[in-house]
Design a protein around this motif. Structure first.
Motif, PDB file in Angstrom:
ATOM      1  N   HIS A  29      68.630  84.106  20.643  1.00 31.06           N
ATOM      2  CA  HIS A  29      68.364  85.548  20.697  1.00 31.06           C
ATOM      3  C   HIS A  29      69.468  86.249  21.469  1.00 31.06           C
ATOM      4  CE1 HIS A  29      66.329  89.347  21.613  1.00 31.06           C
ATOM      5  NE2 HIS A  29      65.581  89.084  20.550  1.00 31.06           N
ATOM      6  N   GLU A  30      69.797  87.449  21.041  1.00 31.18           N
ATOM      7  CA  GLU A  30      70.918  88.178  21.662  1.00 31.18           C
ATOM      8  C   GLU A  30      70.703  88.465  23.144  1.00 31.18           C
ATOM      9  OE1 GLU A  30      69.549  92.704  20.381  1.00 31.18           O
ATOM     10  OE2 GLU A  30      71.173  91.725  19.303  1.00 31.18           O
ATOM     11  N   THR A  31      69.448  88.478  23.616  1.00 30.10           N
ATOM     12  CA  THR A  31      69.193  88.724  25.036  1.00 30.10           C
ATOM     13  C   THR A  31      69.080  87.434  25.851  1.00 30.10           C
ATOM     14  OG1 THR A  31      66.800  88.800  24.702  1.00 30.10           O
ATOM     15  CG2 THR A  31      68.018  90.900  24.541  1.00 30.10           C
ATOM     16  N   ALA A  32      69.122  86.280  25.188  1.00 32.53           N
ATOM     17  CA  ALA A  32      69.097  85.004  25.911  1.00 32.53           C
ATOM     18  C   ALA A  32      70.470  84.765  26.536  1.00 32.53           C
ATOM     19  CB  ALA A  32      68.740  83.870  24.961  1.00 32.53           C
ATOM     20  N   TRP A  33      70.502  83.922  27.564  1.00 35.22           N
ATOM     21  CA  TRP A  33      71.785  83.573  28.190  1.00 35.22           C
ATOM     22  C   TRP A  33      71.899  82.059  28.259  1.00 35.22           C
ATOM     23  CZ3 TRP A  33      73.498  81.221  32.849  1.00 35.22           C
ATOM     24  CH2 TRP A  33      74.875  81.364  33.071  1.00 35.22           C
ATOM     25  N   VAL A  34      73.028  81.546  27.767  1.00 37.11           N
ATOM     26  CA  VAL A  34      73.305  80.113  27.800  1.00 37.11           C
ATOM     27  C   VAL A  34      74.590  79.909  28.592  1.00 37.11           C
ATOM     28  CG1 VAL A  34      73.724  78.040  26.441  1.00 37.11           C
ATOM     29  CG2 VAL A  34      72.159  79.797  25.578  1.00 37.11           C
ATOM     30  N   ALA A  35      74.529  79.110  29.633  1.00 35.30           N
ATOM     31  CA  ALA A  35      75.660  78.907  30.539  1.00 35.30           C
ATOM     32  C   ALA A  35      76.790  78.136  29.865  1.00 35.30           C
ATOM     33  CB  ALA A  35      75.193  78.141  31.771  1.00 35.30           C
ATOM     34  N   GLY A  47      64.450  81.869  22.441  1.00 38.59           N
ATOM     35  CA  GLY A  47      63.872  83.206  22.374  1.00 38.59           C
ATOM     36  C   GLY A  47      64.449  84.195  23.364  1.00 38.59           C
ATOM     37  N   ALA A  48      63.935  85.408  23.271  1.00 36.25           N
ATOM     38  CA  ALA A  48      64.416  86.555  24.048  1.00 36.25           C
ATOM     39  C   ALA A  48      64.343  86.292  25.547  1.00 36.25           C
ATOM     40  CB  ALA A  48      63.599  87.795  23.703  1.00 36.25           C
ATOM     41  N   GLU A  49      65.420  86.627  26.232  1.00 36.38           N
ATOM     42  CA  GLU A  49      65.562  86.557  27.684  1.00 36.38           C
ATOM     43  C   GLU A  49      65.382  85.159  28.266  1.00 36.38           C
ATOM     44  OE1 GLU A  49      64.856  90.608  29.801  1.00 36.38           O
ATOM     45  OE2 GLU A  49      62.989  90.058  28.786  1.00 36.38           O
ATOM     46  N   SER A  50      65.381  84.141  27.408  1.00 33.63           N
ATOM     47  CA  SER A  50      65.375  82.779  27.933  1.00 33.63           C
ATOM     48  C   SER A  50      66.768  82.437  28.430  1.00 33.63           C
ATOM     49  CB  SER A  50      64.924  81.788  26.859  1.00 33.63           C
ATOM     50  OG  SER A  50      63.529  81.895  26.675  1.00 33.63           O
ATOM     51  N   ASN A  51      66.853  81.433  29.281  1.00 34.59           N
ATOM     52  CA  ASN A  51      68.140  81.061  29.854  1.00 34.59           C
ATOM     53  C   ASN A  51      68.250  79.551  29.955  1.00 34.59           C
ATOM     54  OD1 ASN A  51      66.847  80.955  32.842  1.00 34.59           O
ATOM     55  ND2 ASN A  51      66.344  82.919  31.886  1.00 34.59           N
ATOM     56  N   VAL A  52      69.430  79.062  29.569  1.00 32.54           N
ATOM     57  CA  VAL A  52      69.742  77.631  29.578  1.00 32.54           C
ATOM     58  C   VAL A  52      70.949  77.479  30.494  1.00 32.54           C
ATOM     59  CG1 VAL A  52      70.397  75.642  28.194  1.00 32.54           C
ATOM     60  CG2 VAL A  52      68.866  77.378  27.227  1.00 32.54           C
ATOM     61  N   TRP A  53      70.824  76.646  31.512  1.00 36.48           N
ATOM     62  CA  TRP A  53      71.816  76.617  32.582  1.00 36.48           C
ATOM     63  C   TRP A  53      72.846  75.513  32.390  1.00 36.48           C
ATOM     64  CZ3 TRP A  53      72.252  80.599  35.942  1.00 36.48           C
ATOM     65  CH2 TRP A  53      71.263  81.582  35.800  1.00 36.48           C
ATOM     66  N   PHE A  54      73.723  75.390  33.364  1.00 40.14           N
ATOM     67  CA  PHE A  54      74.916  74.544  33.282  1.00 40.14           C
ATOM     68  C   PHE A  54      74.554  73.082  33.018  1.00 40.14           C
ATOM     69  CE2 PHE A  54      75.750  78.208  35.924  1.00 40.14           C
ATOM     70  CZ  PHE A  54      76.870  78.733  35.307  1.00 40.14           C
ATOM     71  N   ASN A  55      75.327  72.471  32.116  1.00 40.82           N
ATOM     72  CA  ASN A  55      75.243  71.047  31.803  1.00 40.82           C
ATOM     73  C   ASN A  55      73.917  70.603  31.201  1.00 40.82           C
ATOM     74  OD1 ASN A  55      77.905  70.576  32.739  1.00 40.82           O
ATOM     75  ND2 ASN A  55      77.127  70.672  34.830  1.00 40.82           N
ATOM     76  N   CYS A  56      73.210  71.510  30.575  1.00 47.16           N
ATOM     77  CA  CYS A  56      72.022  71.118  29.811  1.00 47.16           C
ATOM     78  C   CYS A  56      72.452  70.621  28.437  1.00 47.16           C
ATOM     79  CB  CYS A  56      71.078  72.311  29.629  1.00 47.16           C
ATOM     80  SG  CYS A  56      70.223  72.777  31.145  1.00 47.16           S
ATOM     81  N   GLY A  57      71.657  69.735  27.865  1.00 43.81           N
ATOM     82  CA  GLY A  57      71.893  69.267  26.504  1.00 43.81           C
ATOM     83  C   GLY A  57      70.630  69.440  25.680  1.00 43.81           C
ATOM     84  N   LEU A  58      70.711  70.227  24.605  1.00 43.97           N
ATOM     85  CA  LEU A  58      69.586  70.459  23.700  1.00 43.97           C
ATOM     86  C   LEU A  58      70.014  69.983  22.326  1.00 43.97           C
ATOM     87  CD1 LEU A  58      69.272  72.534  26.111  1.00 43.97           C
ATOM     88  CD2 LEU A  58      67.979  73.926  24.517  1.00 43.97           C
TER      89      LEU A  58
END
Length: 195
Positions: A29-35, A47-58
């Motif tokens: 989502h355009e409002t999500a942030w991925v490090a 989804g919206a406003e979710s955030n995935v931080w440094f060195n995560c693997g999905l």
């Protein structure tokens, strides 16, 4: 050389690593942030406003990963899936809204309902479910197919029910998701690579 200005990349140039796999592309989502440094592969939706931080693997390869709104996936967490089904449910990873996942957790082919909380270094295995408001303590291991009920706190390896949290206690933990939405906005606005 001394007279040349140093050009710093903009925050938009500090991007995560996104990969399509077998024709399936991550949808963020355009409002999500991925490090920067996070790796997101294949059939993953954030989804919206979710955030995935440094060195995560999905890694959404054998099945899908679905992450709802306002979730925080903290540094070093691994989210994966499995092929096939367990108890009639596909071994996808399904994460609801306002879920908090602590640093270095492993989330594997399971379901985390709205407002679930997974502590730092905890492990959730195939077919396990954390129901709405349920909490797995830091370092705990939720065995395959186990279910944490609403507002229950489970601890240990393997995890067992410790107690049902009071509404006041659970409300305090819910503030983590709110904090991380705000923090992600700050990072989006000001994070700047230095070389």
């Amino acid at each position: 050389m001394a007279d040349e200005a140093i050009r710093l990349p903009s925050p938009r140039e500090a991007t995560p690593c996104l990969f399509a796999f077998e024709g399936k592309t991550p949808r963020i989502h355009e409002t999500a942030w991925v490090a920067p440094g996070a790796v997101i592969i294949g059939d993953v939706e954030i989804g919206a406003e979710s955030n995935v931080w440094f060195n995560c693997g999905l890694r959404g390869d054998d099945n899908a990963i679905r992450i709802g709104a306002r979730c925080n996936i903290q540094d070093g967490t691994v989210i994966h899936v499995n092929s096939g089904e367990i108890q009639g449910r596909p071994l996808a990873t399904l994460i609801g809204d306002d879920v908090s996942i602590g640093h270095a957790a492993i989330i594997h082919a399971c379901t985390l309902a709205n407002r679930a909380f997974v502590g730092m270094g905890a492990v959730v295995l195939d077919g396990a479910v954390i129901e709405e408001g349920g909490m797995l303590a830091a370092g705990a291991l939720l065995a395959p197919g186990k279910r944490i009920g609403p507002n229950e706190l489970w601890t240990g390896r393997p995890a067992r029910l410790a107690r049902v949290m009071s509404p006041e206690e659970r409300a305090q933990w819910a503030l983590t998701a709110v904090h991380y939405v705000r923090l992600a906005r700050r990072f989006r606005a000001t994070l700047t690579p230095l070389g």
